[in-house]
Design a protein around this motif. Structure first.
Motif, PDB file in Angstrom:
ATOM      1  N   ILE A   1      39.416  44.631  43.615  1.00 23.16           N
ATOM      2  CA  ILE A   1      38.244  45.517  43.561  1.00 23.16           C
ATOM      3  C   ILE A   1      38.076  46.075  42.154  1.00 23.16           C
ATOM      4  O   ILE A   1      36.958  46.155  41.622  1.00 23.16           O
ATOM      5  CB  ILE A   1      38.399  46.662  44.583  1.00 23.16           C
ATOM      6  N   PHE A   2      39.192  46.439  41.522  1.00 26.56           N
ATOM      7  CA  PHE A   2      39.138  46.974  40.160  1.00 26.56           C
ATOM      8  C   PHE A   2      38.656  45.908  39.176  1.00 26.56           C
ATOM      9  O   PHE A   2      37.828  46.185  38.296  1.00 26.56           O
ATOM     10  CB  PHE A   2      40.520  47.483  39.759  1.00 26.56           C
ATOM     11  N   VAL A   3      39.172  44.684  39.312  1.00 27.38           N
ATOM     12  CA  VAL A   3      38.772  43.606  38.408  1.00 27.38           C
ATOM     13  C   VAL A   3      37.295  43.274  38.592  1.00 27.38           C
ATOM     14  O   VAL A   3      36.555  43.064  37.622  1.00 27.38           O
ATOM     15  CB  VAL A   3      39.651  42.361  38.640  1.00 27.38           C
ATOM     16  N   ALA A   4      36.827  43.238  39.845  1.00 23.46           N
ATOM     17  CA  ALA A   4      35.410  42.961  40.105  1.00 23.46           C
ATOM     18  C   ALA A   4      34.521  44.050  39.516  1.00 23.46           C
ATOM     19  O   ALA A   4      33.485  43.763  38.908  1.00 23.46           O
ATOM     20  CB  ALA A   4      35.171  42.832  41.604  1.00 23.46           C
ATOM     21  N   GLY A   5      34.925  45.305  39.684  1.00 20.62           N
ATOM     22  CA  GLY A   5      34.142  46.393  39.117  1.00 20.62           C
ATOM     23  C   GLY A   5      34.111  46.374  37.601  1.00 20.62           C
ATOM     24  O   GLY A   5      33.057  46.613  36.987  1.00 20.62           O
ATOM     25  N   SER A   6      35.230  46.074  36.979  1.00 20.37           N
ATOM     26  CA  SER A   6      35.279  45.996  35.522  1.00 20.37           C
ATOM     27  C   SER A   6      34.414  44.854  35.005  1.00 20.37           C
ATOM     28  O   SER A   6      33.752  44.983  33.963  1.00 20.37           O
ATOM     29  CB  SER A   6      36.727  45.800  35.060  1.00 20.37           C
ATOM     30  N   THR A   7      34.390  43.743  35.742  1.00 21.89           N
ATOM     31  CA  THR A   7      33.559  42.608  35.343  1.00 21.89           C
ATOM     32  C   THR A   7      32.078  42.962  35.399  1.00 21.89           C
ATOM     33  O   THR A   7      31.309  42.644  34.485  1.00 21.89           O
ATOM     34  CB  THR A   7      33.839  41.403  36.246  1.00 21.89           C
ATOM     35  N   LEU A   8      31.675  43.639  36.468  1.00 26.08           N
ATOM     36  CA  LEU A   8      30.278  44.051  36.579  1.00 26.08           C
ATOM     37  C   LEU A   8      29.902  45.082  35.524  1.00 26.08           C
ATOM     38  O   LEU A   8      28.798  45.063  34.983  1.00 26.08           O
ATOM     39  CB  LEU A   8      30.016  44.622  37.975  1.00 26.08           C
ATOM     40  N   LEU A   9      30.824  45.981  35.243  1.00 22.35           N
ATOM     41  CA  LEU A   9      30.525  47.057  34.302  1.00 22.35           C
ATOM     42  C   LEU A   9      30.389  46.552  32.872  1.00 22.35           C
ATOM     43  O   LEU A   9      29.496  46.977  32.126  1.00 22.35           O
ATOM     44  CB  LEU A   9      31.616  48.128  34.381  1.00 22.35           C
ATOM     45  N   LEU A  10      31.255  45.633  32.470  1.00 24.72           N
ATOM     46  CA  LEU A  10      31.279  45.185  31.076  1.00 24.72           C
ATOM     47  C   LEU A  10      30.519  43.877  30.849  1.00 24.72           C
ATOM     48  O   LEU A  10      30.168  43.579  29.703  1.00 24.72           O
ATOM     49  CB  LEU A  10      32.733  45.018  30.615  1.00 24.72           C
ATOM     50  N   PHE A  11      30.265  43.109  31.918  1.00 25.02           N
ATOM     51  CA  PHE A  11      29.578  41.831  31.735  1.00 25.02           C
ATOM     52  C   PHE A  11      28.283  41.832  32.542  1.00 25.02           C
ATOM     53  O   PHE A  11      27.381  42.607  32.254  1.00 25.02           O
ATOM     54  CB  PHE A  11      30.494  40.679  32.125  1.00 25.02           C
ATOM     55  N   ASN A  12      28.180  40.999  33.549  1.00 25.82           N
ATOM     56  CA  ASN A  12      26.955  40.894  34.338  1.00 25.82           C
ATOM     57  C   ASN A  12      27.282  40.275  35.682  1.00 25.82           C
ATOM     58  O   ASN A  12      28.419  39.851  35.930  1.00 25.82           O
ATOM     59  CB  ASN A  12      25.900  40.054  33.601  1.00 25.82           C
ATOM     60  N   HIS A  13      26.257  40.248  36.566  1.00 26.81           N
ATOM     61  CA  HIS A  13      26.509  39.733  37.905  1.00 26.81           C
ATOM     62  C   HIS A  13      26.729  38.226  37.906  1.00 26.81           C
ATOM     63  O   HIS A  13      27.387  37.686  38.794  1.00 26.81           O
ATOM     64  CB  HIS A  13      25.333  40.088  38.826  1.00 26.81           C
ATOM     65  N   GLN A  14      26.176  37.486  36.889  1.00 19.88           N
ATOM     66  CA  GLN A  14      26.441  36.049  36.815  1.00 19.88           C
ATOM     67  C   GLN A  14      27.919  35.774  36.571  1.00 19.88           C
ATOM     68  O   GLN A  14      28.500  34.838  37.133  1.00 19.88           O
ATOM     69  CB  GLN A  14      25.599  35.410  35.713  1.00 19.88           C
ATOM     70  N   THR A  15      28.529  36.594  35.715  1.00 16.95           N
ATOM     71  CA  THR A  15      29.961  36.427  35.449  1.00 16.95           C
ATOM     72  C   THR A  15      30.782  36.708  36.694  1.00 16.95           C
ATOM     73  O   THR A  15      31.732  35.978  37.005  1.00 16.95           O
ATOM     74  CB  THR A  15      30.391  37.361  34.307  1.00 16.95           C
ATOM     75  N   LEU A  16      30.417  37.766  37.420  1.00 21.07           N
ATOM     76  CA  LEU A  16      31.141  38.081  38.653  1.00 21.07           C
ATOM     77  C   LEU A  16      30.982  36.972  39.676  1.00 21.07           C
ATOM     78  O   LEU A  16      31.922  36.658  40.409  1.00 21.07           O
ATOM     79  CB  LEU A  16      30.643  39.411  39.222  1.00 21.07           C
TER      80      LEU A  16
END
Length: 232
Positions: free
Chosen positions: A127-142
């Motif tokens: 959950i933390f990794v997914a949130g960090s990915t959305l926060l710093l990158f974008n939904h395509q990356t997630l």
């Protein structure tokens, strides 16, 4: 005919974009390791000494392979921004990422005060990794990282109830099969249970007996990983 003049790529801008992308990846990695370092150390240390959790040792290698397979796609989508979305939706991924990070931290904090902190902490990891990915990158990356992130759930230690149940079933099945094979070849045998472990008693021609204990629930291999109650 007019000659088309191609502008050379702006190497300075490309270098800055790559540097910024590298910094984002480093931030996600450092934050994850800093928050879950103690738990990961405990889990991998116990995996080295317990057959019940030894599968955890191969999780980093499989995860690295999954990321390697997606490297080209990730390099293409990670630099993207949300400018192609309608204005009301542009700030949705960072907000959702922040909420996921808060949820993971709350789950981590709550798990620290339970009798199974490792399970709660490892559930908070993806959950933390997914949130960090959305926060710093974008939904395509997630979206591209959805399966590798979900694969982190294999780091969660198996519940003791499941281990005991599986251990008991395997022990009972192996003891019954062994007893049937021995009786089939004409050797008298008896199957009893002692301290939750089946014992196969084989009678020799001279009347003496040989006892074989079938390891199961009470065996060290099925001892659950529950000895670490750490409050942070």
């Amino acid at each position: 005919m007019e000659k088309l003049q191609l502008k050379p790529p702006n190497l300075s801008a490309i270098g800055q974009a790559n540097l910024w992308l590298t910094l984002k990846v480093a931030v996600v990695t450092f934050a994850t390791v800093a928050l879950f370092n103690n738990d990961l150390t405990i889990i991998f240390s116990d995996a080295l000494s317990s057959e019940a959790t030894s599968h955890i040792l191969v999780v980093p290698f499989i995860l690295a392979y999954l990321l390697f397979r997606k490297r080209k796609t990730l390099l293409a989508v990670m630099p993207l921004d949300n400018t192609d979305q309608p204005k009301p939706l542009r700030h949705l991924p960072p907000i959702a990422g922040a909420l996921l990070i808060i949820t993971s931290i709350f789950l981590y904090w709550y798990g620290s005060y339970t009798f199974t902190p490792l399970e709660h902490h490892m559930l908070a990891l993806p959950i933390f990794v997914a949130g960090s990915t959305l926060l710093l990158f974008n939904h395509q990356t997630l979206r591209q990282l959805a399966f590798p992130i979900a694969f982190l759930l294999f780091l969660v230690p198996p519940p003791s109830e499941i281990l005991f149940t599986i251990g008991g079933m395997l022990s009972a099945l192996s003891s019954q099969v062994s007893s049937s094979i021995v009786n089939l070849v004409g050797i008298p045998s008896t199957l009893i249970s002692e301290y939750s472990n089946p014992i196969l008693i084989i009678t020799r021609p001279d009347g003496t007996t040989i006892n074989f204990t079938i390891p199961g629930v009470g065996d060290e291999n099925f001892r659950p990983l529950r000895t670490h109650l750490v409050v942070y």
